[in-house]
Design a protein around this motif. Structure first.
Motif, short mmCIF file in Angstrom:
data_model
loop_
_atom_site.label_atom_id
_atom_site.label_comp_id
_atom_site.label_asym_id
_atom_site.label_seq_id
_atom_site.Cartn_x
_atom_site.Cartn_y
_atom_site.Cartn_z
N ALA A 35 26.50 -5.87 10.46
CA ALA A 35 25.26 -6.46 9.98
C ALA A 35 24.78 -7.59 10.89
N HIS A 36 23.46 -7.62 11.11
CA HIS A 36 22.84 -8.64 11.94
C HIS A 36 21.62 -9.18 11.20
N ALA A 37 21.42 -10.49 11.26
CA ALA A 37 20.27 -11.10 10.60
C ALA A 37 18.96 -10.66 11.25
N SER A 38 17.89 -10.75 10.50
CA SER A 38 16.57 -10.39 11.02
C SER A 38 16.28 -11.16 12.31
N GLY A 39 15.91 -10.44 13.35
CA GLY A 39 15.59 -11.06 14.63
C GLY A 39 16.77 -11.23 15.56
N ALA A 40 17.99 -11.02 15.06
CA ALA A 40 19.17 -11.24 15.89
C ALA A 40 19.28 -10.23 17.03
N ILE A 41 18.92 -8.98 16.77
CA ILE A 41 18.95 -7.93 17.79
C ILE A 41 17.55 -7.65 18.30
N ALA A 42 16.59 -7.61 17.40
CA ALA A 42 15.21 -7.28 17.77
C ALA A 42 14.24 -8.06 16.91
N LYS A 43 13.17 -8.54 17.50
CA LYS A 43 12.10 -9.18 16.74
C LYS A 43 11.48 -8.13 15.82
N PRO A 44 10.80 -8.57 14.74
CA PRO A 44 10.24 -7.60 13.79
C PRO A 44 9.43 -6.49 14.43
N THR A 45 8.61 -6.82 15.43
CA THR A 45 7.77 -5.80 16.06
C THR A 45 8.53 -4.98 17.11
N GLU A 46 9.77 -5.35 17.41
CA GLU A 46 10.57 -4.62 18.39
C GLU A 46 11.57 -3.67 17.73
N VAL A 47 11.60 -3.67 16.40
CA VAL A 47 12.59 -2.86 15.69
C VAL A 47 12.49 -1.37 16.03
N PRO A 48 11.29 -0.77 16.05
CA PRO A 48 11.23 0.66 16.39
C PRO A 48 11.82 0.97 17.77
N THR A 49 11.57 0.12 18.74
CA THR A 49 12.13 0.32 20.09
C THR A 49 13.64 0.19 20.06
N ALA A 50 14.15 -0.80 19.33
CA ALA A 50 15.60 -1.00 19.25
C ALA A 50 16.28 0.16 18.55
N LEU A 51 15.62 0.75 17.58
CA LEU A 51 16.16 1.93 16.90
C LEU A 51 16.15 3.14 17.82
N SER A 52 15.16 3.19 18.69
CA SER A 52 15.04 4.32 19.62
C SER A 52 16.04 4.24 20.76
#
Length: 430
Positions: free
Chosen positions: A99-116
């Motif tokens: 588990a990672h806190a919101s923004g720890a891996i990807a900013k909110p608008t970067e989540v789709p890219t990080a999932l990809s």
């Protein structure tokens, strides 16, 4: 332990014949999400012991999950983390969710890219932060101004309607899937939206010129209707902006206000009595690794959504009680909008529903009707299960019968079970 990125090769030992299983459930999600790395599935309703036995010979899986809040102790974070923990436990430890806190891996608008690209496997995605990329979702969420704003039934109904209409609106699902996201929950707010303000506002004249933060496209129309101006301020900067008077109000759930401490500097909470502010919903999604997971793992994640929904309902309703208590201690209060401001919001909502009806991104007329029908359905179910408003929102802290201890969600389980049976189960991968 192997990562899910390399999982497909490790699954060759599983029964190849299971690859012929088809997605025969009725939902759009089940139909479009039938791809998986194979293996035997399990019947819906399987016990924890049955799941553990089914996972016994499976290779370990490790998944990275960015949850919904920067505060791990917030109810929304606990909802996400408890779901992740239950998936781990039901897999007998064969699935590990980091588990990672919101923004720890990807900013909110970067989540789709990080999932990809594999930095994340699971995430809470703030869909309304990208209105152009999620245009159909935004129009669907705008239609949700039809939702009731009452503190108990309104909250329960809102969550069920968002999930039901979201899953069953093809264009909304396509918004996710076209960007490589697989949907476990299409639209989950932290609770119905309230105006969280520095000062009490008893008339339209007191709203005039107010700087108002919002988190949904529809809030621009609603802020203008109140006589205010919608202002873009990042979530992490909102406390200071309210404290300094740069912001006068934020249109937000009380759950968020609790978790980030806004009520210390903005203790006046105002909600419409009949109309509703538009919700700022997010979604629970999986990324590129979803299709490399075995069917059993996919099914488990859906089956544990019943607890997720109970946590979601708790988050919204209990947060309102806590917010009411906190606001009072800070010299504020939880109350209704004044009559004239309420009328202005109701009129703006008519304008918003007309915009939805004329949407270029989905069949707006059908979506408006689907939302209305779902509201009627789930309001009836809530009544059938014994949920009812036992007073006004101004006295909610006194008449709410549920617990404010997150470990005690029994009060919400009957409703969550019904949501699982009627909405989630048809989406379950087969």
């Amino acid at each position: 332990m192997i990562s899910p990125k390399k999982f497909a090769g490790a699954l060759s030992m599983l029964a190849v014949a299971a690859l012929s299983l088809s997605a025969c459930a009725g939902g759009l999600n089940a139909k479009s999400g039938g791809e998986n790395a194979g293996g035997e599935g399990i019947a819906a309703g399987a016990t924890k012991e049955e799941y553990i036995a089914a996972f016994a010979d499976m290779e370990p899986i490790e998944l990275d999950f960015q949850y919904s809040s920067t505060n791990a102790k917030s109810f929304s974070a606990q909802r996400d983390l408890e779901w992740a923990k239950s998936v781990e436990e039901y897999s007998g430890g064969k699935i590990t969710i980091k588990a990672h806190a919101s923004g720890a891996i990807a900013k909110p608008t970067e989540v789709p890219t990080a999932l990809s690209d594999g930095r994340l496997d699971l995430a809470h995605y703030y869909t309304t932060y990208e209105p152009q990329e999620m245009a159909a979702f935004v129009d669907m969420s705008t239609s949700l101004v039809q939702l009731p704003s009452s503190p108990l039934v309104g909250e329960l109904v809102s969550h069920a309607v968002m999930m039901e209409v979201g899953f069953n609106t093809e264009e909304v699902m396509a918004n996710y899937e076209d960007r490589g996201m697989h949907v476990l929950h299409p639209a989950n707010p932290n609770g119905n939206t309230a105006a969280i303000c520095r000062d009490k506002k008893d008339s339209p004249s007191e709203w005039a010129g107010s700087q108002i933060r919002g988190n949904a496209a529809a809030h621009e129309v609603q802020a203008k209707a109140l006589g205010g101006v919608l202002t873009s301020v990042e979530l992490a900067e909102t406390y200071e902006a309210l404290e300094r008077g740069v912001l006068n109000c934020s249109l937000q759930s009380t759950a968020t206000a609790n978790s980030v401490g806004w009520l210390e500097v903005a203790p006046h909470i105002m909600i419409p009595k009949e109309a509703s502010f538009a919700p700022g919903a997010g979604g629970l999604v999986a990324g590129a690794t979803w299709d490399s997971l075995p069917l059993l793992a996919q099914q488990l994640m859906f089956d544990r959504m019943e607890d997720y929904v109970a946590g979601e309902d708790f988050n919204a309703v209990a947060s309102l009680k806590i917010a009411a208590d906190t606001a009072s201690k800070q010299g504020g209060e939880l109350g209704f909008l004044d009559e004239d401001s309420e009328a202005a919001i109701a009129k703006s909502n008519e304008q918003l529903l007309e915009q939805v009806e004329n949407s270029k991104h989905l069949d707006g007329k059908a979506v408006n009707q689907a939302v209305a029908d779902s509201i009627a359905k789930w309001t009836g179910i809530a009544a059938e299960l014994g949920y009812e408003e036992k007073g006004e929102v101004t006295g909610f802290a006194d008449w709410y019968e549920g617990s404010t201890d997150f470990s005690d969600k029994e009060y919400f389980k009957p409703f969550a079970e019904r949501v699982y049976e009627e909405i989630i189960l048809p989406q379950r991968p087969q």
